[in-house]
Design a protein around this motif. Structure first.
Motif, PDB file in Angstrom:
ATOM      1  N   ALA A  14       0.648  -1.280  -0.016  1.00  0.00           N
ATOM      2  CA  ALA A  14      -0.085   0.152   0.042  1.00  0.00           C
ATOM      3  C   ALA A  14       0.820   1.291   0.158  1.00  0.00           C
ATOM      4  CB  ALA A  14      -0.860   0.147   1.111  1.00  0.00           C
ATOM      5  N   VAL A  15       0.271   2.082  -0.501  1.00  0.00           N
ATOM      6  CA  VAL A  15       1.197   3.550  -0.736  1.00  0.00           C
ATOM      7  C   VAL A  15       0.892   4.341   0.644  1.00  0.00           C
ATOM      8  CG1 VAL A  15       1.468   5.645  -1.747  1.00  0.00           C
ATOM      9  CG2 VAL A  15       0.784   3.613  -3.186  1.00  0.00           C
ATOM     10  N   CYS A  16       2.049   5.006   1.195  1.00  0.00           N
ATOM     11  CA  CYS A  16       2.072   5.541   2.315  1.00  0.00           C
ATOM     12  C   CYS A  16       2.302   7.224   1.613  1.00  0.00           C
ATOM     13  CB  CYS A  16       2.841   5.199   3.323  1.00  0.00           C
ATOM     14  SG  CYS A  16       2.410   3.867   4.253  1.00  0.00           S
ATOM     15  N   SER A  17       1.468   8.005   1.848  1.00  0.00           N
ATOM     16  CA  SER A  17       1.610   9.341   1.276  1.00  0.00           C
ATOM     17  C   SER A  17       2.945  10.073   2.317  1.00  0.00           C
ATOM     18  CB  SER A  17       0.377  10.408   1.441  1.00  0.00           C
ATOM     19  OG  SER A  17       0.338  10.648   2.903  1.00  0.00           O
ATOM     20  N   ARG A  18       3.647  10.776   2.002  1.00  0.00           N
ATOM     21  CA  ARG A  18       4.913  11.636   2.474  1.00  0.00           C
ATOM     22  C   ARG A  18       4.204  12.332   3.675  1.00  0.00           C
ATOM     23  NH1 ARG A  18       9.207  12.517  -1.121  1.00  0.00           N
ATOM     24  NH2 ARG A  18       9.957  14.246   0.444  1.00  0.00           N
ATOM     25  N   ARG A  19       2.998  12.856   3.785  1.00  0.00           N
ATOM     26  CA  ARG A  19       2.420  13.517   4.823  1.00  0.00           C
ATOM     27  C   ARG A  19       2.177  12.532   5.990  1.00  0.00           C
ATOM     28  NH1 ARG A  19       3.235  18.096   6.686  1.00  0.00           N
ATOM     29  NH2 ARG A  19       4.067  16.847   8.347  1.00  0.00           N
ATOM     30  N   GLN A  20       1.669  11.176   5.521  1.00  0.00           N
ATOM     31  CA  GLN A  20       1.477  10.419   6.440  1.00  0.00           C
ATOM     32  C   GLN A  20       2.592   9.849   7.133  1.00  0.00           C
ATOM     33  OE1 GLN A  20      -0.824   7.038   4.530  1.00  0.00           O
ATOM     34  NE2 GLN A  20      -0.570   5.521   6.483  1.00  0.00           N
ATOM     35  N   ILE A  21       3.588   9.461   6.083  1.00  0.00           N
ATOM     36  CA  ILE A  21       4.848   9.176   6.756  1.00  0.00           C
ATOM     37  C   ILE A  21       5.412  10.093   7.947  1.00  0.00           C
ATOM     38  CG2 ILE A  21       7.323   8.496   6.439  1.00  0.00           C
ATOM     39  CD1 ILE A  21       6.171   7.441   3.640  1.00  0.00           C
TER      40      ILE A  21
ATOM     41  N   ARG B   4       5.622   8.492  -7.368  1.00  0.00           N
ATOM     42  CA  ARG B   4       5.856  10.134  -7.609  1.00  0.00           C
ATOM     43  C   ARG B   4       4.665  10.945  -7.383  1.00  0.00           C
ATOM     44  NH1 ARG B   4       9.856  12.399 -10.506  1.00  0.00           N
ATOM     45  NH2 ARG B   4      10.376  10.403 -11.562  1.00  0.00           N
ATOM     46  N   GLY B   5       4.777  12.197  -6.818  1.00  0.00           N
ATOM     47  CA  GLY B   5       3.968  12.930  -6.323  1.00  0.00           C
ATOM     48  C   GLY B   5       2.916  12.451  -5.254  1.00  0.00           C
ATOM     49  N   ILE B   6       3.246  11.068  -4.779  1.00  0.00           N
ATOM     50  CA  ILE B   6       2.231  10.710  -3.862  1.00  0.00           C
ATOM     51  C   ILE B   6       3.132  10.245  -2.400  1.00  0.00           C
ATOM     52  CG2 ILE B   6       0.701   9.054  -3.120  1.00  0.00           C
ATOM     53  CD1 ILE B   6      -0.181   8.697  -5.783  1.00  0.00           C
ATOM     54  N   GLY B   7       4.017   9.303  -2.660  1.00  0.00           N
ATOM     55  CA  GLY B   7       4.622   8.699  -1.383  1.00  0.00           C
ATOM     56  C   GLY B   7       5.521   7.562  -1.943  1.00  0.00           C
ATOM     57  N   PHE B   8       5.555   6.673  -0.685  1.00  0.00           N
ATOM     58  CA  PHE B   8       6.238   5.551  -0.943  1.00  0.00           C
ATOM     59  C   PHE B   8       5.430   4.043  -0.569  1.00  0.00           C
ATOM     60  CE2 PHE B   8       8.889   8.815   0.144  1.00  0.00           C
ATOM     61  CZ  PHE B   8      10.093   9.016  -1.103  1.00  0.00           C
ATOM     62  N   ARG B   9       5.933   3.150  -0.949  1.00  0.00           N
ATOM     63  CA  ARG B   9       5.689   1.637  -0.564  1.00  0.00           C
ATOM     64  C   ARG B   9       6.684   0.740  -0.496  1.00  0.00           C
ATOM     65  NH1 ARG B   9       1.713  -0.479  -5.519  1.00  0.00           N
ATOM     66  NH2 ARG B   9       3.568  -0.840  -6.973  1.00  0.00           N
ATOM     67  N   LEU B  10       6.095  -0.271   0.643  1.00  0.00           N
ATOM     68  CA  LEU B  10       7.215  -1.363   0.650  1.00  0.00           C
ATOM     69  C   LEU B  10       6.742  -2.661  -0.109  1.00  0.00           C
ATOM     70  CD1 LEU B  10       9.769  -2.104   2.465  1.00  0.00           C
ATOM     71  CD2 LEU B  10       8.147  -3.157   4.044  1.00  0.00           C
ATOM     72  N   VAL B  11       7.575  -2.963  -0.863  1.00  0.00           N
ATOM     73  CA  VAL B  11       7.380  -4.244  -1.818  1.00  0.00           C
ATOM     74  C   VAL B  11       8.578  -5.126  -1.972  1.00  0.00           C
ATOM     75  CG1 VAL B  11       5.738  -2.846  -3.326  1.00  0.00           C
ATOM     76  CG2 VAL B  11       8.127  -3.015  -3.848  1.00  0.00           C
TER      77      VAL B  11
ATOM     78  N   LYS C 256      13.190  17.082   2.722  1.00  0.00           N
ATOM     79  CA  LYS C 256      14.437  16.509   2.178  1.00  0.00           C
ATOM     80  C   LYS C 256      14.799  15.286   3.403  1.00  0.00           C
ATOM     81  CE  LYS C 256      17.466  15.820  -1.022  1.00  0.00           C
ATOM     82  NZ  LYS C 256      17.069  15.261  -2.423  1.00  0.00           N
ATOM     83  N   THR C 257      14.348  15.625   4.606  1.00  0.00           N
ATOM     84  CA  THR C 257      14.570  14.705   5.664  1.00  0.00           C
ATOM     85  C   THR C 257      14.036  13.254   5.477  1.00  0.00           C
ATOM     86  OG1 THR C 257      14.557  16.277   7.173  1.00  0.00           O
ATOM     87  CG2 THR C 257      14.014  14.329   8.214  1.00  0.00           C
ATOM     88  N   LEU C 258      12.917  13.136   4.901  1.00  0.00           N
ATOM     89  CA  LEU C 258      12.213  11.845   4.641  1.00  0.00           C
ATOM     90  C   LEU C 258      12.994  11.211   3.498  1.00  0.00           C
ATOM     91  CD1 LEU C 258      10.138   9.586   4.605  1.00  0.00           C
ATOM     92  CD2 LEU C 258       8.717  11.093   3.303  1.00  0.00           C
TER      93      LEU C 258
END
Length: 253
Positions: free
Chosen positions: A182-189, A226-233, A203-205
């Motif tokens: 699942a994608v975690c948004s930058r703000r959520q992280i 891109r433009g949303i966040g990150f996900r673990l796969v 830039k910290t993240l």
């Protein structure tokens, strides 16, 4: 995850829904017990005990009589009897007002882990979660393929080899591992790993993501959406051509 909030006070419900949505939850809102009981099925119910049309305890009893949906009670009542009664009727947890969104999110995730069904492993006769990318029997340990995260001891192993992570790197990994794929948004992280309303450099993240990728040994463990966040796969298995390319020092994308 779709969550039903049964709460009559809009001054409580509004900020709470906004906070939960920032953590990636889809929130439905019911202002009365009757509306809550008539709402479509969801993955989690957040139930205020002080409702205008009926007691929240009765709503809990009615929900549990027809469904196994996880229920977290939200209460301003000081009487321990109400909390005990709710838990005995089938509620899974409770939070007392006032509370923070991060505390509620942590309880939602904990209840979800406990409620997640397991299936039998025919090879060893034990149980494991139905999703191979998900947690094993104990909620303190998360396994994603060869990666094992022990939240109790804060230890991480990859292919049974220990990986030393800085505290924020570990928190970042566990945040992404809450729902692999699942994608975690930058703000959520940032809200989860650092603090709500974090206003430090963004830039910290990226710096922590880069460090975590290096320590996992394969950048494809963490995808950048891109433009949303990150996900673990799980990284794709290397074929012979890819392995040869890596051996020559080439970069695989």
């Amino acid at each position: 995850m779709r969550v039903l909030l049964i709460e009559d006070d809009d001054r409580v419900a509004g900020p709470l829904m906004e906070g939960l949505r920032r953590f990636g939850f889809a929130v439905e809102h019911a202002r009365t017990g009757a509306e809550g009981l008539a709402a479509p099925e969801v993955a989690m119910v957040l139930l205020d005990l002080g409702l205008p049309d009926m007691d929240g305890i009765d709503v809990c009893r009615a929900l549990r009589s027809r469904s196994s949906v996880p229920i977290i009670m939200i209460t301003a009542r000081d009487d321990e009897v109400d909390r005990v009664l709710g838990l005995e009727l089938g509620a899974d947890d409770y939070v007392s007002k006032p509370f923070g969104v991060r505390e509620l999110v942590a309880r939602i995730r904990a209840v979800t882990r406990r409620a997640r069904p397991a299936v039998a492993d025919p090879q060893c006769g034990s149980s494991k979660p139905s999703n191979s990318l998900d947690h094993p029997g104990t909620p303190d340990i998360r396994r994603i393929g060869p990666l094992t995260i022990d939240c109790r001891t804060r230890q991480v192993r990859l292919h049974r080899s220990s990986i030393a992570l800085a505290p924020k790197e570990f928190d970042l990994l566990t945040c992404l591992a809450e729902d692999p794929g699942a994608v975690c948004s930058r703000r959520q992280i940032l809200d989860t790993v650092w603090e709500p309303n974090f206003f430090g450099p963004t830039k910290t993240l990226d710096v922590h993501i880069a460090a975590l990728r290096r320590k996992l040994g394969d950048a494809s463990w963490i995808e950048n959406i891109r433009g949303i966040g990150f996900r673990l796969v799980l990284p794709a298995p290397l074929d012979a051509t890819s392995a040869a390319t890596q051996a020559r020092g080439g970069e695989i994308r």
